[in-house]
Scaffold this motif. Structure first.
Motif, PDB file in Angstrom:
ATOM      1  N   LEU A 387      11.014   3.308 -20.101  1.00 59.48           N
ATOM      2  CA  LEU A 387      12.478   3.386 -20.223  1.00 59.48           C
ATOM      3  C   LEU A 387      13.000   2.010 -20.597  1.00 59.48           C
ATOM      4  CD1 LEU A 387      13.186   5.331 -16.886  1.00 59.48           C
ATOM      5  CD2 LEU A 387      12.937   6.302 -19.185  1.00 59.48           C
ATOM      6  N   VAL A 388      13.938   1.963 -21.535  1.00 57.20           N
ATOM      7  CA  VAL A 388      14.511   0.678 -21.915  1.00 57.20           C
ATOM      8  C   VAL A 388      16.034   0.727 -21.810  1.00 57.20           C
ATOM      9  CG1 VAL A 388      14.779  -1.050 -23.748  1.00 57.20           C
ATOM     10  CG2 VAL A 388      12.599   0.173 -23.487  1.00 57.20           C
ATOM     11  N   VAL A 389      16.575  -0.254 -21.111  1.00 56.45           N
ATOM     12  CA  VAL A 389      18.024  -0.435 -21.073  1.00 56.45           C
ATOM     13  C   VAL A 389      18.312  -1.739 -21.809  1.00 56.45           C
ATOM     14  CG1 VAL A 389      20.022  -0.897 -19.605  1.00 56.45           C
ATOM     15  CG2 VAL A 389      18.325   0.803 -18.907  1.00 56.45           C
ATOM     16  N   SER A 390      19.098  -1.658 -22.891  1.00 57.24           N
ATOM     17  CA  SER A 390      19.359  -2.849 -23.702  1.00 57.24           C
ATOM     18  C   SER A 390      20.806  -2.845 -24.151  1.00 57.24           C
ATOM     19  CB  SER A 390      18.450  -2.843 -24.933  1.00 57.24           C
ATOM     20  OG  SER A 390      18.807  -1.749 -25.769  1.00 57.24           O
ATOM     21  N   GLU A 391      21.238  -3.955 -24.737  1.00 60.40           N
ATOM     22  CA  GLU A 391      22.601  -3.989 -25.290  1.00 60.40           C
ATOM     23  C   GLU A 391      22.764  -2.861 -26.293  1.00 60.40           C
ATOM     24  OE1 GLU A 391      23.262  -8.068 -26.769  1.00 60.40           O
ATOM     25  OE2 GLU A 391      22.004  -8.625 -25.075  1.00 60.40           O
ATOM     26  N   ARG A 392      21.698  -2.648 -27.092  1.00 65.36           N
ATOM     27  CA  ARG A 392      21.747  -1.610 -28.116  1.00 65.36           C
ATOM     28  C   ARG A 392      21.950  -0.217 -27.504  1.00 65.36           C
ATOM     29  NH1 ARG A 392      18.272   1.299 -31.895  1.00 65.36           N
ATOM     30  NH2 ARG A 392      16.653   1.318 -30.324  1.00 65.36           N
ATOM     31  N   SER A 393      21.157   0.068 -26.456  1.00 66.78           N
ATOM     32  CA  SER A 393      21.268   1.400 -25.852  1.00 66.78           C
ATOM     33  C   SER A 393      22.633   1.598 -25.198  1.00 66.78           C
ATOM     34  CB  SER A 393      20.128   1.650 -24.848  1.00 66.78           C
ATOM     35  OG  SER A 393      20.318   0.914 -23.666  1.00 66.78           O
ATOM     36  N   PHE A 413      14.025   6.460 -23.969  1.00 66.07           N
ATOM     37  CA  PHE A 413      12.948   7.190 -23.261  1.00 66.07           C
ATOM     38  C   PHE A 413      11.767   7.330 -24.215  1.00 66.07           C
ATOM     39  CE2 PHE A 413      10.653  10.978 -22.068  1.00 66.07           C
ATOM     40  CZ  PHE A 413      10.749  11.085 -20.696  1.00 66.07           C
ATOM     41  N   LYS A 414      10.607   6.813 -23.820  1.00 63.58           N
ATOM     42  CA  LYS A 414       9.422   6.910 -24.690  1.00 63.58           C
ATOM     43  C   LYS A 414       8.186   7.227 -23.875  1.00 63.58           C
ATOM     44  CE  LYS A 414       6.372   4.248 -27.696  1.00 63.58           C
ATOM     45  NZ  LYS A 414       5.204   4.586 -26.861  1.00 63.58           N
ATOM     46  N   GLU A 419       5.049   7.987 -30.308  1.00 63.93           N
ATOM     47  CA  GLU A 419       5.822   6.883 -30.894  1.00 63.93           C
ATOM     48  C   GLU A 419       7.317   7.163 -30.812  1.00 63.93           C
ATOM     49  OE1 GLU A 419       4.446   3.973 -31.661  1.00 63.93           O
ATOM     50  OE2 GLU A 419       2.621   4.968 -30.954  1.00 63.93           O
ATOM     51  N   LYS A 420       7.666   8.447 -30.691  1.00 57.76           N
ATOM     52  CA  LYS A 420       9.076   8.856 -30.709  1.00 57.76           C
ATOM     53  C   LYS A 420       9.876   8.235 -29.554  1.00 57.76           C
ATOM     54  CE  LYS A 420      10.265  12.944 -29.205  1.00 57.76           C
ATOM     55  NZ  LYS A 420      10.238  14.384 -29.003  1.00 57.76           N
ATOM     56  N   ILE A 421      11.066   7.712 -29.895  1.00 58.87           N
ATOM     57  CA  ILE A 421      11.965   7.165 -28.872  1.00 58.87           C
ATOM     58  C   ILE A 421      13.237   8.007 -28.846  1.00 58.87           C
ATOM     59  CG2 ILE A 421      13.393   5.196 -28.187  1.00 58.87           C
ATOM     60  CD1 ILE A 421      11.275   3.384 -29.522  1.00 58.87           C
ATOM     61  N   GLU A 422      13.633   8.465 -27.664  1.00 55.52           N
ATOM     62  CA  GLU A 422      14.873   9.242 -27.539  1.00 55.52           C
ATOM     63  C   GLU A 422      15.906   8.425 -26.782  1.00 55.52           C
ATOM     64  OE1 GLU A 422      14.304  13.719 -26.576  1.00 55.52           O
ATOM     65  OE2 GLU A 422      12.543  12.692 -25.775  1.00 55.52           O
ATOM     66  N   LEU A 423      17.161   8.568 -27.176  1.00 52.27           N
ATOM     67  CA  LEU A 423      18.246   7.924 -26.416  1.00 52.27           C
ATOM     68  C   LEU A 423      18.878   8.980 -25.528  1.00 52.27           C
ATOM     69  CD1 LEU A 423      20.191   5.568 -28.827  1.00 52.27           C
ATOM     70  CD2 LEU A 423      19.301   4.998 -26.568  1.00 52.27           C
ATOM     71  N   LEU A 424      18.753   8.785 -24.220  1.00 50.69           N
ATOM     72  CA  LEU A 424      19.202   9.833 -23.292  1.00 50.69           C
ATOM     73  C   LEU A 424      20.174   9.286 -22.261  1.00 50.69           C
ATOM     74  CD1 LEU A 424      15.738  11.453 -22.434  1.00 50.69           C
ATOM     75  CD2 LEU A 424      17.349  12.207 -24.193  1.00 50.69           C
TER      76      LEU A 424
END
Ligand code: ATP
Ligand code: MG
Length: 437
Positions: A387-393, A413-414, A419-424
């Motif tokens: 899971l990534v939390v970033s300025e972008r997300s 979420f990956k 390789e697929k990344i979802e923004l959830l």
């Protein structure tokens, strides 16, 4: 290594990578040739003491514990009772069974007070005398006892990391019966239990006919196909036949009797082994019972082993790629690896505590290092969800005006395997995590 029933969830524990003891290292250890030891050392799970002996750091202990707990659950399901036997064992008992002299890998210790001991490679010599104290009638049978405990074997070659330890963790179960018929029924049940247990551990185990060693004519091994394995089997790809090639009378290429095509040969890792001991040990220790007609008979026994630490090594051998380990969720040290990037710390901290509140075991990478380094570590450690939390997300959330979850903002979420990344949103992250489990 005194093994305790360590809880496998981290509720309440602080799990920030910056605080975690045992970090990743870029450089591969020079003295390790096996994939499992190399990856587990680089990813911060284990450290070598001497050849065949490993220390388990917090991440490593979490995996070992999860494996042990799955095995424990399956043994409890078939009415086995857990106990914990001594590693330092009486020489006289080993002499009694004739194994003081002929158990090849037996470690023998001489104390400073002129006494000799065996350092337990297995536990028939310890358990059978105790059982004989409590079993005297058919009413006391059947009885199933097991433990998860450290074993010691003076192995000649110990170059395969966790696959071949001189000190290693094993689950050993011993069953006690009034008749061979009852023993065989339990043995057959245990085959099914083993198959299910290994499948829960992310391993496809092939039940394989093998020699019985010093115990009996044959035994059954549970083998995992893997190039780095030390064993070899001849097997039917249709799944109805497999023999250890050391004993197999059939040859590779012979047509399967049930029409599944030619038999194959494969390198394998033995993760479990079950034996019909019959009365070998009950005779040595005079373990008898009175049957329904009042006649004295010897108890018949079976024994059933699973190499817990070897399973951990085998999982790594089977589930890895060029970037690192790929844990099956059931044994992964954590459910998810949460990364914070750039100026999003506040949201990441919130997401972290919300995840914990929702019962998700999360390892939170809160370090101030580059995104590339964090991604590389996440892949090396091998937790199945990143899971990534970033300025972008976070921006993504406001620009789309989307539902901003409990923790606010969106989360990348990956899966480790994709390789697929979802923004959830937060709720969907939780939903997806629960689906994985
Ligand atoms: P091997 O043939 O690999 O030496 P074994 O047949 O002597 O093993 P068992 O006595 O059947 O081993 O032990 C039960 C289980 O314990 C094995 O199936 C294996 O998973 C595990 N095991 C045995 N020896 C080791 C070891 N040296 N290191 C790690 N695990 C082991
Ligand atoms: Mg064996």
């Amino acid at each position: 290594m005194l093994y305790s029933n360590y809880p496998s969830t981290s509720s309440g524990q602080v799990m920030k990578y910056s605080k975690l003891f045992g970090k990743t290292v870029r450089e591969a250890p020079k003295d390790e040739t096996s994939v499992n030891a190399r990856l587990l050392i680089q990813a911060g799970f284990i450290r070598k003491e001497v050849a065949g002996v490993y220390n388990f750091l917090p991440l490593g202990l979490r995996v070992l514990t999860k494996i042990a707990n799955i095995v424990r659950e399956e043994m409890n399901n078939v009415q086995a009772q857990e106990l914990y036997l001594s590693a330092l064992q009486k020489k006289e008992s080993w002499e009694r069974t004739g194994r003081w002299g002929n158990f090849d890998a037996l470690f023998k210790l001489t104390s400073n007070f002129e006494k000799e001991y065996a350092l337990g490679p297995t536990h028939e010599e310890v358990l059978v005398p105790i059982v004989s104290e409590f079993v005297s009638s058919y009413k006391d049978l059947p009885l199933y006892l097991y433990q998860i405990q450290t074993k010691f074997r003076d192995e000649k070659r110990a170059k395969a990391g966790l696959l071949r330890g001189r000190e290693f963790l094993m689950k050993d179960l011993y069953s006690f019966h009034e008749s061979e018929k009852d023993l065989v029924a339990y043995y057959e049940l245990m085959k099914k239990v083993y198959k299910k247990t290994f499948s829960r551990l992310g391993l496809d185990a092939i039940e394989t006919l093998a020699s019985g060693g010093t115990f009996s004519k044959f035994s059954h091994e549970f083998q995992i196909v893997c190039e780095s394995g030390e064993d070899e089997i001849i097997y039917c790809p249709g799944g109805d036949f497999s023999q250890n090639s050391e004993i197999a009378k059939v040859a590779e290429g012979k047509q399967c009797d049930l029409g599944h095509g030619p038999l194959k040969r494969a390198k394998t890792i033995e993760v479990g082994n079950i034996f019909l001991l019959k009365d070998k040990f009950s005779k040595a220790f005079n373990l008898r019972f009175k049957d329904k007609k009042g006649a004295q008979k010897y108890v018949v026994m079976g024994c059933y082993g699973i190499g817990i630490s070897r399973v951990m090594g085998a999982i790594v051998e089977v589930h890895n790629d060029e970037r690192g380990i790929v844990w099956p969720l059931s044994v992964s040290p954590f459910d998810a690896y949460l990364i914070v990037l750039g100026d999003a710390k506040e949201h990441a901290e919130k997401t972290y505590s919300e995840l914990k509140k929702a019962g998700i075991d999360v390892l939170y990478d809160d370090r101030d290092i580059s995104a590339g380094e964090k991604f590389a570590d996440a892949d090396l450690i091998g937790i199945p969800i990143r899971l990534v939390v970033s300025e972008r997300s976070l921006r993504q959330a406001s620009s789309r005006g989307g539902q901003a979850g409990q923790a606010g903002g969106k989360i990348e979420f990956k899966k480790r395997t994709e390789e697929k990344i979802e923004l959830l949103g937060f709720k969907d992250v939780i939903k997806n995590l629960r689906q994985e489990g």
